[in-house]
Design an enzyme around this catalytic site. Structure first.
Site, PDB file in Angstrom:
ATOM      1  N   GLU A 443       0.994  -0.766   0.300  1.00 12.53           N
ATOM      2  CA  GLU A 443       0.029  -0.327   0.144  1.00 12.53           C
ATOM      3  C   GLU A 443       0.732   1.184  -0.257  1.00 12.53           C
ATOM      4  O   GLU A 443       0.581   2.529   0.664  1.00 12.53           O
ATOM      5  CB  GLU A 443      -0.634  -0.171   0.619  1.00 12.53           C
ATOM      6  N   GLU A 518      -4.304  -8.783   0.607  1.00 11.87           N
ATOM      7  CA  GLU A 518      -5.551  -8.301   2.182  1.00 11.87           C
ATOM      8  C   GLU A 518      -6.741  -7.841   1.871  1.00 11.87           C
ATOM      9  O   GLU A 518      -7.468  -7.128   1.393  1.00 11.87           O
ATOM     10  CB  GLU A 518      -4.951  -7.204   2.762  1.00 11.87           C
TER      11      GLU A 518
END
Length: 815
Positions: A443, A518
């Protein structure tokens, strides 16, 4: 709970106690890897007051080699008043909680560590040891597996170096600085005033330390042996790549040979010696192949491990390295997803941070195995090391118990610091059969969409392919509808949430494998069934997820029906300190876990277990101690993999329902004291489960995770504790305060109860070891104190019948 065993290979150790020092060496000429955890002294420093930081920032300690000035770095410094600690050590977990209006303090769980707490954010460690004069002429390396963070190391007044990151580990050749036959002082300064993540990270030398010794001609310390395998039919080829270093003052000739043993030490294959000529300060490499017929393949259900032994001979000395490895084949296909040994495997994965209740980030090795076994029992087959290089013992546990690992570096960054950390991660971990893929980052929203992110990723991908061509890599991207930047070059596309864009991405990129790096972020509090904003609790159902994420059921329905989708890693396997969501203070840890911080299951655990295992699962939520709600409707959830379920309240049927695939069942039931029972049928087999109203807590129940500890001063045991009524039924809403003690032979190192809003100390205070039950449960972690003495663990509580557990010690490991 059944005992959790594990296998570990350590090189021979000879430790001789000599007063406050330890003598290392006095052994054969081969390699040694000696545990360096014991006998450390610790004291807090100060980040802004030089005098309280032992004059560190006002003494001229860098002008001349060996001049430590008036600081605690000096070898003759009097540290008798300092605390004696054993590594792994996390000083942050012992600190109080502080309610500070600061985003970073909030994210790290409100422990009073970091830039706002200069009095708690510097730690000093000292250790005195000796090395036999007979070992002069050998090489010595001091290795730290992890120090959080920004560490600096000295020996005998001389500065060795430092490591910026708290996760990458560090190693220092101390050969030139040792006083052979005399005392030596290692000093470490740790600066935890800056964070690296947005979650609890601890503080201190929180992983193991080692003193390694070997001949001058030796296998390279990091990544010196690389073992990888291929299998075709009944034939397996084990390739052993060895890099040898010559640190003699003259050129040397050497030979390299290798052999393989099975788990029991029986030699099953070997190869002839190969010669190397090495100039001073140079290295050379040898690649050797060994054949194994009808190999026992490493798999999730049979994680069989072989040993490869490499021998380097030069001038009468021998260096040897032993590596555990598994023979297995991993393949990743754009249409079929992941295969292990030719069999398709859907990733039933979880992301995890590295802390645990009671001990913070300083976990005894046993807790690594304990946690992986808990995940295995739930049906998990994949573990993502979020978001940093793991401790080596975590990978040992995954190797031994059968768990696939997505091994992740701390930052998407190709610069010298973090780029180097990624390289060291690969070199350190590439022999582990559990590691099936690398993750180059997570991220990185500031750069992931742009050309800079693409260029950094390309550099990291190429470096990964160079150091480990047997695996591939992914990147955990949190933007599903943006396909530029990192996603243009990454071999396997990783999705963090945003699964609504999954099918469109697949259509546009049909040749790229896809995995959920995720997924899901259900928030729930174990044993709480109504939202409580005062205490910062959320209901224990798979019903609440932040706006960026999804529930367990919604993501798994997507994953289960797409063969090309590799599966994914749910956020998270366990609760963890910090990142309190969806509340802040008094909440001090996350609610994301499928289990709480102690490893006690929440309701969502049984959803995953229903669809990730073949076990007979039938679970009812909530518990039935709901006094005060008589006559009011209560949501009842049933998780099962049975075909249908009929629910009964006090013998009266509330209806029968068919179980939808990858779903759950719900009833709205008007509460009444008594018994709620579910009767299910699975392929004709009857299953039953019930919850019932209990009496008041009467006595204490202790469940030990095993019965015997190794007498090495490092093994540990987990005691899970609950209260039961006079009929022996666990009381699910008990909140009693309990007190703990242990006789000689054991030592308590941490307590917890899974309460995300508890501000009770995890470590011993002046009141002794104690903890409240939280919704019926708490946990105590006890470690052997290195005496070969059986010990007794005792639990008492006001108004409760006490309980004891006897633990025996295996003296064979006693030093």
């Amino acid at each position: 709970m059944r005992p959790i065993g594990y296998y570990r290979i350590l090189f021979p150790v000879l430790l001789i106690t000599a007063g406050f020092a330890r003598v290392y060496g006095q052994s054969p000429a081969g390699r040694q890897r000696l545990n360096f955890d014991n006998g450390w002294k610790f004291h807090l420093g100060h980040a802004t007051d030089p005098h309280r930081d032992f004059n560190y920032s006002i003494a001229n300690i860098l002008a001349k080699t060996g001049d430590a000035a008036n600081t605690c770095i000096r070898i003759d410094f009097d540290d008798r008043s300092w605390q004696t600690v054993q590594l792994p050590h996390d000083w942050a977990v012992s600190l109080p909680f502080e309610h500070v209006d600061n985003e970073d303090v909030d994210a790290h769980g409100y422990h009073a560590v970091g830039g706002l707490f200069p009095e708690n954010s510097i730690g000093w460690y000292r250790k005195i040891f000796s090395v036999s004069h007979t070992d002069s002429g050998r090489r010595f390396v001091l290795r730290f597996d992890g120090i959080f963070r920004d560490s600096k190391v000295w020996i005998n007044n001389c500065y060795l170096g430092g490591e910026f990151s708290g996760y990458g580990g560090s190693a220092y050749d101390i050969t030139d600085f040792i006083h052979f036959g005399d005392s030596n002082a290692v000093v470490v300064r740790v600066d935890a005033s800056q964070y690296e993540g947005w979650f609890y990270e601890g503080a201190g030398i929180y992983r193991h330390a080692w003193l390694e010794s070997f001949p001058n001609v030796h296998v390279a310390e990091l990544g010196g042996v690389f073992v990888h395998t291929t299998t075709t039919g009944d034939q397996s080829v084990v390739t052993v790549e060895t890099r040898v270093v010559n640190q003699h003052i003259h050129a040397a000739n050497a030979t390299v040979s290798a052999y393989i043993t099975d788990r029991d030490g029986n030699k099953i294959a070997q190869c002839p010696e190969q010669s190397l000529s090495l100039a001073t300060g140079k290295d050379g490499s040898v690649t050797q192949s060994l054949n194994v017929v009808h190999a026992r393949l490493w798999s999730l259900d049979d994680p069989y491990l072989y040993r490869a032994v490499v021998l380097v001979r030069s001038g009468g000395t021998v260096d040897s390295v032993k590596v555990r490895f598994g023979i297995r084949t991993i393949s990743i296909d754009k249409d079929k997803g992941l295969s292990l040994n030719g069999q398709p495997v859907k990733v039933h994965g979880v992301c995890c941070h590295q802390d645990h209740a009671g001990v913070g980030s300083a976990l005894p090795d046993y807790l690594q195995y304990y946690r992986i076994q808990l995940l295995k029992e739930m049906g998990v087959n994949g573990y993502r090391t979020s978001h940093n290089p793991p401790t080596p013992e975590l990978l040992d546990a995954c190797d031994s118990l059968g768990m696939l690992v997505l091994d992740e570096t701390r930052l998407l960054n190709s610069g010298p610091e973090y780029g180097g950390e990624f390289e060291r991660l690969i070199l350190r971990d590439r022999n582990h059969p559990s590691v099936f893929m690398w993750s180059i980052g997570n991220e990185e929203w500031a750069i992931q969409e742009w050309n800079m992110g693409k260029r950094i990723a390309q550099t990291q991908i190429l470096r990964q392919q160079e150091l480990d061509p047997t695996r591939t890599c992914t990147y955990a991207a949190n933007i599903g509808n943006v396909w530029t930047g990192v996603n243009e070059v990454i071999p396997v596309r990783g999705f963090n949430y945003n699964l609504s864009g999954l099918d469109a991405y697949r259509t546009a990129h049909p040749n790229q494998p896809v995995i959920g790096t995720e997924v899901a972020s259900t928030v729930s509090t174990r044993g709480i069934y109504e939202k409580d904003t005062v205490n910062a609790y959320v209901p224990d159902y798979d019903s609440v997820a932040p706006d960026w994420a999804s529930t367990a059921e919604s993501w798994w329905r997507i994953a289960a029906t797409r063969d090309w989708f590799m599966g994914g890693f749910a956020w998270t396997g366990f609760d963890y300190r910090g990142e309190p969501t969806p509340f802040s203070w008094p909440d001090i840890n996350s609610h994301f876990g499928i289990m709480d911080m102690c490893g006690f299951p929440k309701t969502v655990y049984y959803y995953y277990q229903s669809w990730w295992t073949d076990k007979d699962v039938l679970h009812i939520a909530p518990h039935w101690n709901r006094k005060g709600r008589e006559g009011k409707p209560v949501p009842v959830w049933v998780n099962t993999n049975a075909d249908n379920v009929e629910l009964f309240l006090n013998g009266k049927s509330l209806g029968k329902k068919d179980m939808p695939r990858n779903g759950h069942l719900e009833w709205m039931v008007n509460y009444a004291l008594g018994k709620l029972e579910a009767v299910a049928y699975k392929k004709g087999k009857k299953l039953t489960a019930m919850v019932e109203t209990t009496g008041e807590p009467y006595s204490i129940l202790i469940r030990p995770s095993k019965q015997k500890l190794e007498g090495d001063g490092k093994d540990a045991i987990v005691f899970n504790i609950s209260a039961v009524d006079r009929q022996g039924r666990e009381v699910p809403d008990a909140q009693n305060l309990l007190h703990f003690s242990v006789t000689k032979g054991g030592k308590i190192i941490g307590v917890g109860n899974g309460n995300p809003s508890s501000h009770e100390r995890d470590k011993c205070t002046e009141d002794g070891w104690q903890r409240h039950l939280f919704n019926g449960r708490c946990q105590v972690i006890v470690q052997n104190d290195s005496r070969p003495t059986n010990f007794t663990f005792t639990v008492t509580g006001d108004g409760l019948q006490p309980a004891q557990a006897e633990v025996s010690i295996d003296p064979s490991k006693y030093q």
